[in-house]
Design an enzyme around this catalytic site. Structure first.
Site, short mmCIF file in Angstrom:
data_model
loop_
_atom_site.label_atom_id
_atom_site.label_comp_id
_atom_site.label_asym_id
_atom_site.label_seq_id
_atom_site.Cartn_x
_atom_site.Cartn_y
_atom_site.Cartn_z
N LYS A 74 -9.51 18.50 -12.32
CA LYS A 74 -10.63 17.61 -11.98
C LYS A 74 -11.98 18.16 -12.39
O LYS A 74 -12.96 17.43 -12.47
CB LYS A 74 -10.60 17.28 -10.50
CG LYS A 74 -9.43 16.38 -10.19
CD LYS A 74 -9.43 15.82 -8.81
CE LYS A 74 -8.21 14.90 -8.73
NZ LYS A 74 -8.13 13.94 -7.80
N LYS A 120 -0.40 11.59 -15.31
CA LYS A 120 -0.18 10.95 -14.01
C LYS A 120 -0.95 9.63 -13.90
O LYS A 120 -2.11 9.55 -14.33
CB LYS A 120 -0.66 11.91 -12.92
CG LYS A 120 -0.51 11.41 -11.50
CD LYS A 120 -1.01 12.42 -10.48
CE LYS A 120 -2.40 12.10 -9.99
NZ LYS A 120 -2.72 12.64 -8.66
N LYS A 135 -5.69 6.90 -9.43
CA LYS A 135 -6.59 5.81 -9.04
C LYS A 135 -8.02 5.98 -9.52
O LYS A 135 -8.77 5.01 -9.54
CB LYS A 135 -6.53 5.56 -7.53
CG LYS A 135 -6.84 6.72 -6.62
CD LYS A 135 -6.77 6.24 -5.17
CE LYS A 135 -6.05 7.17 -4.23
NZ LYS A 135 -6.66 8.47 -4.02
N1 AQP Z 1 1.09 8.94 -10.10
C1 AQP Z 1 1.57 9.34 -8.92
N2 AQP Z 1 2.90 9.41 -8.75
C2 AQP Z 1 3.42 9.81 -7.54
N3 AQP Z 1 2.66 10.13 -6.48
C3 AQP Z 1 1.32 10.06 -6.62
N4 AQP Z 1 0.30 10.30 -5.78
C4 AQP Z 1 -0.88 10.07 -6.41
N5 AQP Z 1 -0.65 9.67 -7.67
C5 AQP Z 1 0.71 9.67 -7.83
C6 AQP Z 1 0.48 10.70 -4.40
O1 AQP Z 1 -0.29 9.81 -3.60
C7 AQP Z 1 -0.88 10.53 -2.53
C8 AQP Z 1 -2.36 10.23 -2.65
O2 AQP Z 1 -3.09 11.30 -2.64
P1 AQP Z 1 -4.66 11.35 -2.71
O3 AQP Z 1 -5.30 10.06 -2.67
O4 AQP Z 1 -5.06 12.27 -1.64
O5 AQP Z 1 -4.97 12.02 -4.07
P2 AQP Z 1 -4.34 12.30 -5.42
O6 AQP Z 1 -3.04 13.01 -5.34
O7 AQP Z 1 -5.40 13.03 -6.17
O8 AQP Z 1 -4.09 10.85 -5.97
P3 AQP Z 1 -4.82 10.08 -7.10
O9 AQP Z 1 -4.29 8.70 -7.11
O10 AQP Z 1 -4.73 10.83 -8.39
O11 AQP Z 1 -6.30 10.06 -6.59
P4 AQP Z 1 -7.66 10.54 -7.23
O12 AQP Z 1 -7.71 9.88 -8.57
O13 AQP Z 1 -8.68 10.04 -6.27
O14 AQP Z 1 -7.63 12.02 -7.28
C9 AQP Z 1 -0.47 11.99 -2.70
O15 AQP Z 1 0.66 12.27 -1.91
C10 AQP Z 1 -0.12 12.09 -4.15
O16 AQP Z 1 0.81 13.10 -4.42
#
Ligand code: AQP
Length: 328
Positions: free
Chosen positions: A111, A194, A197
């Site tokens: 990030k 991955k 969001k």
């Molecule tokens: N692509 C993915 N496949 C499987 N699991 C996923 N998770 C996120 N993307 C995938 C799981 O969703 C949960 C959300 O976690 P988070 O919102 O705390 O942050 P993250 O892991 O950083 O998810 P994002 O979607 O990538 O968010 P941003 O872009 O805001 O950083 C977790 O359990 C994660 O593993």
């Protein structure tokens, strides 16, 4: 009954990856665990968020939890920012963690890549210690997460063990729970990355509240290879394997069953089946979401949830303060 805890940040629109990697597990596991699922809004502000959008996404996330099948009778749902004990324990754990271990966190490296030091918040760097507090404050036994968060749960275990060694047995050591299917959903246009969001990749990402017909188009346009065989091979056929994972997780069929079902089909036929599965899933989820968001259920559930969460967290924080010497 063992205890389960997890949360999601209300940053961008929730994706199919968030659902399959995280929310679906919360729902499937709530019958077997005493469950605590929160909205990780303190984590959301590690990057800048518009105030009104953050509030809207917070409500949406709770509505999506409920629409997905989380039952407030079985799962305590609460807002992280309404429970100050998370911050309190977060600070204590920050003071019991080391820069060396935070430097090894791959999420932080990803990030902060290509950003100047003045564009990366301290919160983004230290958030794994707050995440550790979120988990061990409740003596959680299991933490269902996608594979990308596994390293943070491992850090949590290390911090908890260190604390227990220094100050005496205080915290339970949690285990990550990674789903068998859906541990990582990939971007539809770049299936080695991955699905996320906050990435700016509208064609590669299916969001849970988007128009189901648009989602169909995205599945039909997903990048695949030219081999035309429906076979799971993440290394050599990442695009088709990703679609197989999505289909398998949504239809509750194993990958082997999916391979058999489509052994004589071409990519076009298979993509149509995946698209239909995704469309039906979105239509169903969105109709439930709409009813919830139009009612006062989000507030009722959060008001109830925070009471239970605070009671448990307060007792644990008092114990920690006593052991560290922060009480009178
Ligand atoms: N692509 C993915 N496949 C499987 N699991 C996923 N998770 C996120 N993307 C995938 C799981 O969703 C949960 C959300 O976690 P988070 O919102 O705390 O942050 P993250 O892991 O950083 O998810 P994002 O979607 O990538 O968010 P941003 O872009 O805001 O950083 C977790 O359990 C994660 O593993």
């Amino acid at each position: 009954m063992k205890r389960l805890l997890s949360g999601i940040k209300p940053t961008g629109e929730l994706t199919l990856g968030n659902y399959l990697g995280a929310i679906k597990q919360f729902v499937d596991m709530q019958n077997d665990y005493e469950s605590f699922i929160f909205v990780a809004n303190l984590h959301a502000i590690t990057v800048y968020n518009d105030k009104e959008e953050l509030k809207k996404r917070t409500r949406d996330l709770v509505a999506i939890y409920l629409a997905s099948g989380l039952d407030p009778k079985k799962t305590t749902i609460f807002l992280q920012s309404e429970n100050n004990y998370h911050n309190n324990l977060g600070w204590v754990l920050e003071c019991n963690s080391y820069i060396g271990e935070l430097n090894r966190m791959t999420q932080f490296k990803d990030k902060s890549k290509n950003k100047s030091a003045n564009a990366i918040t301290c919160g983004l760097y230290t958030y794994p210690t707050l995440m550790a507090a979120d988990i061990i404050l409740y003596d959680a036994d299991v933490v269902p997460v996608g594979i990308d968060q596994k390293q943070h749960v491992e850090l949590t275990r290390n911090i908890a063990e260190r604390f227990n060694n220094r100050y005496g047995e205080t915290f339970k050591i949690p285990e990550p729970f990674i789903p068998k299917t859906g541990e990582k959903i990939y971007d539809l246009q770049n299936p080695t990355k991955k699905m996320s969001k906050t990435e700016d990749n509208p064609k590669g990402c299916i969001t849970l509240l988007e128009d189901p017909d648009k989602a169909v188009k995205k599945i039909m346009g997903a990048v695949t290879d030219s081999d035309n065989q429906i076979k799971y091979d993440l290394q050599n056929k990442p695009g088709i394997s990703n679609l197989m994972t999505i289909y398998s997780a949504l239809s509750n069929k194993t990958i082997a069953e999916v391979e058999t079902e489509f052994k004589d089909s071409n990519y076009g036929t298979f993509k149509k089946a995946v698209a239909e599965e995704v469309k039906q899933f979105l239509i169903d989820l969105q109709s439930k979401y709409q009813k919830i968001i139009d009612s006062n259920m989000v507030d009722t559930v959060l008001d109830e949830g925070i009471k239970k969460a605070r009671t448990i967290a307060q007792a644990k924080l008092n114990e920690v303060y006593e052991k560290v010497g922060l009480s009178r």
